[in-house]
Design a protein around this motif. Sequence first.
Motif, short mmCIF file in Angstrom:
data_model
loop_
_atom_site.label_atom_id
_atom_site.label_comp_id
_atom_site.label_asym_id
_atom_site.label_seq_id
_atom_site.Cartn_x
_atom_site.Cartn_y
_atom_site.Cartn_z
N THR A 298 73.34 -20.26 20.49
CA THR A 298 74.48 -21.15 20.01
C THR A 298 73.80 -22.32 19.27
N PRO A 299 74.56 -22.82 18.24
CA PRO A 299 73.78 -23.76 17.46
C PRO A 299 73.62 -25.08 18.10
N PRO A 300 72.35 -25.80 18.04
CA PRO A 300 72.14 -26.93 18.76
C PRO A 300 72.56 -28.08 17.93
N ALA A 301 72.78 -29.35 18.33
CA ALA A 301 72.91 -30.78 17.62
C ALA A 301 71.62 -30.88 16.73
N GLY A 302 71.96 -31.29 15.61
CA GLY A 302 71.04 -31.56 14.57
C GLY A 302 70.56 -30.40 13.86
N PHE A 303 69.11 -30.98 13.30
CA PHE A 303 68.52 -29.67 12.43
C PHE A 303 68.54 -28.21 13.00
N HIS A 304 68.85 -27.19 12.30
CA HIS A 304 68.55 -25.99 12.70
C HIS A 304 68.62 -24.65 11.57
N LEU A 305 68.16 -23.86 11.69
CA LEU A 305 68.12 -22.89 10.82
C LEU A 305 68.85 -21.45 11.30
N SER A 306 69.55 -20.41 10.54
CA SER A 306 70.02 -19.29 11.03
C SER A 306 69.13 -18.38 10.79
N ALA A 307 69.03 -17.30 11.57
CA ALA A 307 68.01 -16.11 11.51
C ALA A 307 68.57 -15.00 12.27
N THR A 308 67.81 -14.05 12.13
CA THR A 308 68.31 -12.63 12.71
C THR A 308 67.04 -12.02 13.52
N VAL A 309 67.27 -11.58 14.67
CA VAL A 309 66.12 -11.21 15.50
C VAL A 309 65.65 -10.14 14.89
N LYS A 310 64.46 -9.80 14.40
CA LYS A 310 63.84 -8.68 13.78
C LYS A 310 63.16 -7.75 14.78
N GLU A 311 62.08 -8.42 15.70
CA GLU A 311 61.40 -7.77 16.36
C GLU A 311 60.91 -8.60 18.00
N LYS A 312 60.83 -7.81 19.12
CA LYS A 312 60.42 -8.49 20.03
C LYS A 312 59.12 -7.93 20.80
N GLN A 313 58.24 -8.62 21.18
CA GLN A 313 57.05 -8.24 21.90
C GLN A 313 57.07 -9.01 23.45
N PHE A 314 56.96 -8.24 24.34
CA PHE A 314 56.79 -8.58 25.55
C PHE A 314 55.07 -8.69 26.07
N SER A 315 54.75 -10.04 26.07
CA SER A 315 53.17 -10.00 26.46
C SER A 315 52.71 -10.69 27.76
N GLY A 316 53.53 -10.24 28.77
CA GLY A 316 53.26 -10.58 30.04
C GLY A 316 54.08 -11.94 30.36
N GLY A 317 52.93 -12.91 30.17
CA GLY A 317 53.62 -14.38 30.45
C GLY A 317 54.42 -14.87 29.30
N SER A 318 54.17 -14.34 28.29
CA SER A 318 54.90 -14.73 27.12
C SER A 318 56.06 -13.73 26.14
N GLN A 319 56.81 -14.13 25.68
CA GLN A 319 57.65 -13.23 24.68
C GLN A 319 57.60 -13.65 23.13
N ARG A 320 57.09 -12.83 22.31
CA ARG A 320 56.84 -12.96 21.05
C ARG A 320 58.06 -12.31 20.09
N THR A 321 58.92 -13.36 19.43
CA THR A 321 59.95 -12.83 18.72
C THR A 321 59.72 -13.25 17.32
N THR A 322 60.17 -12.20 16.42
CA THR A 322 60.13 -12.56 14.94
C THR A 322 61.32 -12.65 14.55
N LEU A 323 61.46 -13.64 13.81
CA LEU A 323 62.99 -14.15 13.41
C LEU A 323 62.88 -14.25 11.92
N ALA A 324 63.91 -13.43 11.19
CA ALA A 324 64.10 -13.41 9.63
C ALA A 324 65.17 -14.24 9.11
N LEU A 325 64.57 -15.15 8.28
CA LEU A 325 65.72 -16.04 7.66
C LEU A 325 66.45 -15.22 6.50
N ALA A 326 67.46 -15.83 6.25
CA ALA A 326 68.38 -15.30 5.17
C ALA A 326 67.35 -14.86 3.72
N ASP A 327 66.51 -15.69 3.59
CA ASP A 327 65.83 -15.71 2.31
C ASP A 327 64.81 -14.59 2.44
#
Length: 367
Positions: A298-327
């Motif tokens: 859901t869009p937050p108040a204020g500045f934000h960019l739209s993106a598509t989730v391209k890839e997810k990597q689970f690394s134990g305590g952290s989640q790495r997510t690759t987000l692709a912008l429209a350009d």
Amino acid sequence: MQTEPLSPLLLSLQDVTKAFDGNPVLRHLNLDVHAGEFLTLLGPSGCGKTTTLRLIAGLEMPDEGQILLDGKDMASFPPEKRPLNTVFQSYALFPHMNVAQNIAYGLRLRRTPSHQIREKVKQALALVQLEGYEKRMPRQLSGGQRQRVAIARAVVLEPRLLLLDEPLGALDLQLRRQMQLELKNLQRSLGIAFIYVTHDQEEALNMSDRIVIMNQGKICQMGTPEEIYEHPVSIFSAQFIGQTNLLPGVVSARLPDNKVSIEMNGLDIPAVAYHALPEIGDKVCLSIRMERILYSTTPPAGFHLSATVKEKQFSGGSQRTTLALADGHELVSSLPTHDGVKVHVGDQVHLWWGLRHGAIVPQEDAQ
């Protein structure tokens, strides 16, 4: 960010230049070191950090410039006459001497009375937590223990300055992390200045009062670990310390309070200039650390960019997510697993970061 006032000046390198076989290694280096600080020289292999250490130690002489210690030019002082000591990665312990004899070696050369040697060796062993190891030979010690003996042998001479050339390089990862904490605690208890050479970013961030990033014989940036990490001045600094996202754009407006607007493919992205305020039309990159990029369905108040989730990597305590912008630009977000938004590859999301977490760096320094 407010920086704590520095202690009195101890060492000053002024316009120091050094070349080997006609190849420049240091190019007009200027560096001040203050009493009692833990200063780290950080950079890739061949950047000149070890040469800098050797020049301070007197193992090499500068082609140009001065090295002043307590205001005195060190040019006429051989290594053994300088009030400093060096710890190397190899430790260089005498294999035929036990621990106590290794530590006492420099004191004996100074003809220190025997009763004082015994007391000073005892104190040095206590500092590095090796009481009871006096009679052990170097071959009977672990790598971490040998490193502590090398440090004890250096500090027992009560130097004004201790130089350390990648002293943890031969240790395994777990022991390195343990020794990082012990070295920093030792430096605080001794109250003497340490100049520490490493190419390990984690060591530099964990241990230093100030970090000096070097490349191609020059200083790229100096500052506290927080300043270096959060507010890099160049693409090289941003990429060398940690991992970052780079968004290229052009400064479209200068705003009050050192803020600017950066135009990127029709979008105006706000940013704060922590260093030099760029001019309108300057080509810049916005450096945003992975852990600073937040996203939501859901869009937050204020500045934000739209993106598509391209890839997810689970690394134990952290989640790495690759987000692709429209350009086509891609940003990587790394968040604690329990804080991550439940998304799937292909989902549309909105991403943002705090205004103060975008560092402006010039595009022109890209390698």
